[in-house]
Design a protein around this motif. Sequence first.
Motif, PDB file in Angstrom:
ATOM      1  N   THR A 113       1.712   5.199  -6.863  1.00  0.00           N
ATOM      2  CA  THR A 113       1.347   5.135  -8.179  1.00  0.00           C
ATOM      3  C   THR A 113       0.147   3.997  -9.066  1.00  0.00           C
ATOM      4  OG1 THR A 113       3.154   3.380  -8.153  1.00  0.00           O
ATOM      5  CG2 THR A 113       3.717   5.740  -9.024  1.00  0.00           C
TER       6      THR A 113
ATOM      7  N   GLU B 206      -9.100   0.476   3.078  1.00  0.00           N
ATOM      8  CA  GLU B 206      -7.181   0.746   2.467  1.00  0.00           C
ATOM      9  C   GLU B 206      -7.707   1.480   1.385  1.00  0.00           C
ATOM     10  OE1 GLU B 206      -8.626  -2.589   3.259  1.00  0.00           O
ATOM     11  OE2 GLU B 206      -7.434  -3.272   4.800  1.00  0.00           O
TER      12      GLU B 206
ATOM     13  N   LEU C 158       0.966  -1.047   0.612  1.00  0.00           N
ATOM     14  CA  LEU C 158       0.373  -0.552  -0.310  1.00  0.00           C
ATOM     15  C   LEU C 158       0.982   1.579  -0.107  1.00  0.00           C
ATOM     16  CD1 LEU C 158      -2.408  -0.438   2.555  1.00  0.00           C
ATOM     17  CD2 LEU C 158      -3.200  -0.786  -0.329  1.00  0.00           C
ATOM     18  N   GLY C 159       0.206   2.024  -0.563  1.00  0.00           N
ATOM     19  CA  GLY C 159       1.185   3.540  -0.257  1.00  0.00           C
ATOM     20  C   GLY C 159       1.974   3.635  -1.130  1.00  0.00           C
TER      21      GLY C 159
ATOM     22  N   GLY D 156       3.235  12.074   0.533  1.00  0.00           N
ATOM     23  CA  GLY D 156       1.951  12.411   0.203  1.00  0.00           C
ATOM     24  C   GLY D 156       2.288  12.928  -1.212  1.00  0.00           C
TER      25      GLY D 156
ATOM     26  N   SER E 119       3.500   5.493  -2.646  1.00  0.00           N
ATOM     27  CA  SER E 119       3.872   6.997  -2.696  1.00  0.00           C
ATOM     28  C   SER E 119       5.856   7.675  -3.385  1.00  0.00           C
ATOM     29  CB  SER E 119       3.638   7.582  -2.046  1.00  0.00           C
ATOM     30  OG  SER E 119       2.535   8.375  -1.868  1.00  0.00           O
ATOM     31  N   GLN E 120       5.954   8.076  -3.971  1.00  0.00           N
ATOM     32  CA  GLN E 120       7.104   7.967  -4.137  1.00  0.00           C
ATOM     33  C   GLN E 120       7.976   8.956  -3.606  1.00  0.00           C
ATOM     34  OE1 GLN E 120       9.700   7.354  -7.679  1.00  0.00           O
ATOM     35  NE2 GLN E 120       7.385   5.389  -6.853  1.00  0.00           N
TER      36      GLN E 120
ATOM     37  N   PRO F 164       1.210  11.212  -5.282  1.00  0.00           N
ATOM     38  CA  PRO F 164       0.224  10.674  -5.377  1.00  0.00           C
ATOM     39  C   PRO F 164       0.824   8.926  -5.276  1.00  0.00           C
ATOM     40  CG  PRO F 164       0.482  12.023  -7.223  1.00  0.00           C
ATOM     41  CD  PRO F 164       0.862  12.504  -5.725  1.00  0.00           C
TER      42      PRO F 164
END
Lengths: 214, 774
Positions: free
Chosen positions: A162, A185, A151-152, A158, A154-155, A160
């Motif tokens: 991918t 989730e 999950l999550g 905060g 993000s690069q 978005p």
Amino acid sequence: MKKAETKIGRLGIGFAAICLLGAAALSAGAAPDIPHGFDWDGEKIFNRYNETPLSAMTGNDGTRNLNSFYGLRQYPGSPPRIPHAIPPAFADEPYNCISCHGRGGYVAELQAYAPVTPHPENEACFQCHVPRRAEELFVETDWQSINPPALGRSQLGGSPPTIPHPLQLREDCIACHAGPAAVAEIRVEHASRGNCRQCHVPLIVTEPVKEFAR
Amino acid sequence: MTMKLDRRSFIKSAAATSAIATAASLFPGISFAGWEKLEDAAGMITWHKAPCRFCGTGCGVLVGVSGERAVAVKGDPNCSVNKGLCCVKGYHSVQALYGKDRITRAKVRKNGEMVEVPITEALDLIAAKMKETISSHGKDSVAVYGSGQWTIPDGYVASKLFKGCIGTNNVEANARLCMASAVTGFMTSFGIDEPMGCYEDIEHANVFVTWGNNMAEMHPVLFSRMLAARKRNGDVEIIDFATRTTRTSQAADKSILFKPQTDLAVANAICHEIIRNNWVNRDFVNKHVSFRKGLTNIGYGVEDHFQFQDKPEGINFAEFETFLKDYTPERVEKISGVSARDIRYLASLYGDPKKKVTSFWCMGMNQHTRGTWINNLVYNIHLLVGKISTPGNSPFSLTGQPSACGTVREVGTLTHKLPHGVVMNEHDRQMAAEIWNVPVENIDPKPTYHTVEMFRALDRGDIRFIWIQVTNPMVTMPKLKRYRDGALKEDRFIVVSDVYPTPTTDVADVILPAAMWIEQEGMFGNSERRTQHFDEIVPPPGEAMSDTWQLIEVARRLGYEKQFPWSRDEYIGKIWEEYRRFHDSPKHNMAPYEVLRARPGVQWPFVNGRETRWRFNPKYDPACTSGEDFHFYGHKDNRAWIWARPYEPAAESPDQEYNFWLNTGRVVEHWHTGSMTRRVPVLHNAMPSSYVEINPDDAAELGVVNGDMVKIISRRGEVAMPASINGRGVPPRGMVFVPFFDESYLINEVTLDAFCPISKQPDYKKCAVRLEKA
């Protein structure tokens, strides 16, 4: 889940869902006369966005979670089995599935919101989705799955996340990631923004990462 | 039986019963894409405001900083442009600072090899080379070529140094390639540059017409603002008017395809129908509009030394009506492929007095050999029905670069321009000479070369020294081979200031390491007249310095200490206050430095502490003095001008031998030549290379499937690249489309350097090619 599987069986084919939405066909809304299917059927997002009331996109039930979501699948991306009982009559009337899973809505008998399919145009539902009619396996299997995407993804803090999965048959972001039946989730709070892929771009976890070099 | 491995691990980690609690227990353990952690990564972030580095929308971002590193981005909720939303480029923009091949030291060419040197040595060499070139070839043999990504101070000091001190008008910027037609459109129709409306029009309009503008990918934040307005307000329609089917077409209520170049005919047909149906706003037209015609058959500029000067001539309404007789919907259907019914439909949207209409456009109309004309024609439509300068009624020319407006249009970094006015005007020269503290004779009253002609002059040898900053012309020049060969000729000296190696640094004799975006203080100016200040938020790497400071260092070496006296800790503020003197009038007043520092962008004209949202409308614009309901004060007759401009064909159209149109452009993931966005991992992975979009029927005829290599051949050159069928966009039969971000597939080897004779902006959207299976 066992309880639910019996419940819907008793209910039969009546309109199980109290649809939140109007009755217009899902293809309404996009510019007519354009080629279809390109950009991973990107028009689906816009159509779904146009016809889903904001309340239906922001509603939150929270009963579906990733545990139960993956519990119905064999590997990330496999078609989920049907977790509830279905009357035999459904088998040759696939639109009966779509009546609940096309748009979602509350199913009183199951005390749950119906998950929305991202590909309602494929009406031969039972081609891929099957119920479980026996608990025991024929023989035990040594099957193992890879991990589902973390999950999550993000690069940076905060940013978005991918899109970790291929878009094939999963073109309609809003179907799965918004509304009361969305898996908690992976549910987004900002489905009202409309153009999902302006911020979320694919980075398929099962494909190698490409390094840029001149 | 389920997913064995995971079920076990899930059960372990997700003991909580409620799914929401489960989510909360899963999130803290995540690691962002597996990046190496900063040593002091205690999770403390400070946030600093900046405008986004990429397109001309001008989204406000908040850059998260930990120590001396930028580590995160969020949309600035205080910025009225984007209200806290960014696109995928903006959210990952700070990663563009950290590519491993960042240029951090100066390099000079010694015996054919690029060798690292201290930056002072490189600056000395640049100054010496400029002096030597001027003394042996004259002042017009040196040039600076900048960009709409120059900060306002960058462009201002470049103009001051070259036009004011050295005395050459060899100052151009890549914005010539992206919005010169928008400028000449504004100047000819209104006598003053930049949009009269603002983004707030989006919340008021009932109809949006996107003229050749794939906003879903190119201006995504404005596009989703439009979608949200449609959803909220209900009575809103989006009409996509384009030459190819895109994401914007998918989201639009109606998509109308026209044949390349025939937007001219369709716009005239819309006016024809507006008049025929008596939808003209007579009161508005009588009070606020006058009519003109110009020269026709104006050429395409493909030959060196091409010259054109339009001759405006007054006409009356009846003559305009007569001119439109050729543009009946039925006739235009034959030219454009747009059905007469759709033309009437478009006219009815503009004509309906109950509907507020906003037209958006960008490169489709500007990169057009009749770019000025098509800008004029869309203004004609809005003027005939009086739908302008009021909330929701807006002909809106968008920009593609963060400071195309701020630096190129407002500072005037084009050969004929000054920060206020033009070099041809004596008063404007006097004003510049006074503010710049140079003799007025220094400023040459004759413009020299626009961009295409500047690179032709480099090829011919009329220009021997060129300093290129923040842009990548060795990817973006049309008919690229000629200009690359020209740059590589003996006795040409090329200086390139940039942040990464590119095909342009490949041809350089000196490479200067540049500070990028938030590694320097500066200002940008976006599409809606908004000036946006940003601080130096993180230090530049190595010896990198701002383009402004590089220019100042060289200016001082050339003996202009008096004109460039500022210290390094306060130069941006001082430059801003000097520059602001050029715009000291209610028509153009800029906000003071302290106000810019405090806010996430300020719209000009900034008069008595207030921003101007809609110009020419006295309710909003204090420069209106006529006492009427509108005041178009740009032209001396206090009117907006409707122009009779005919349809004329493209410079090169498909024929027997070269039977396809070639159209070029962008994709949402990449910006311009990709020198920044390709170094952002998520963007590169999502769009790792360019492709040629082919209509499925053409692809079948050619015998190619997705990914097959296809050779695109024109009279200028050829390039082979993978085919994309039903990919991001779908061109109609007889057209191919290629994104230009990928230096491995230089599509500009193929394009044509034809340009609009009035704006001198090249047409990257139309030339003739043939295809071969490679």
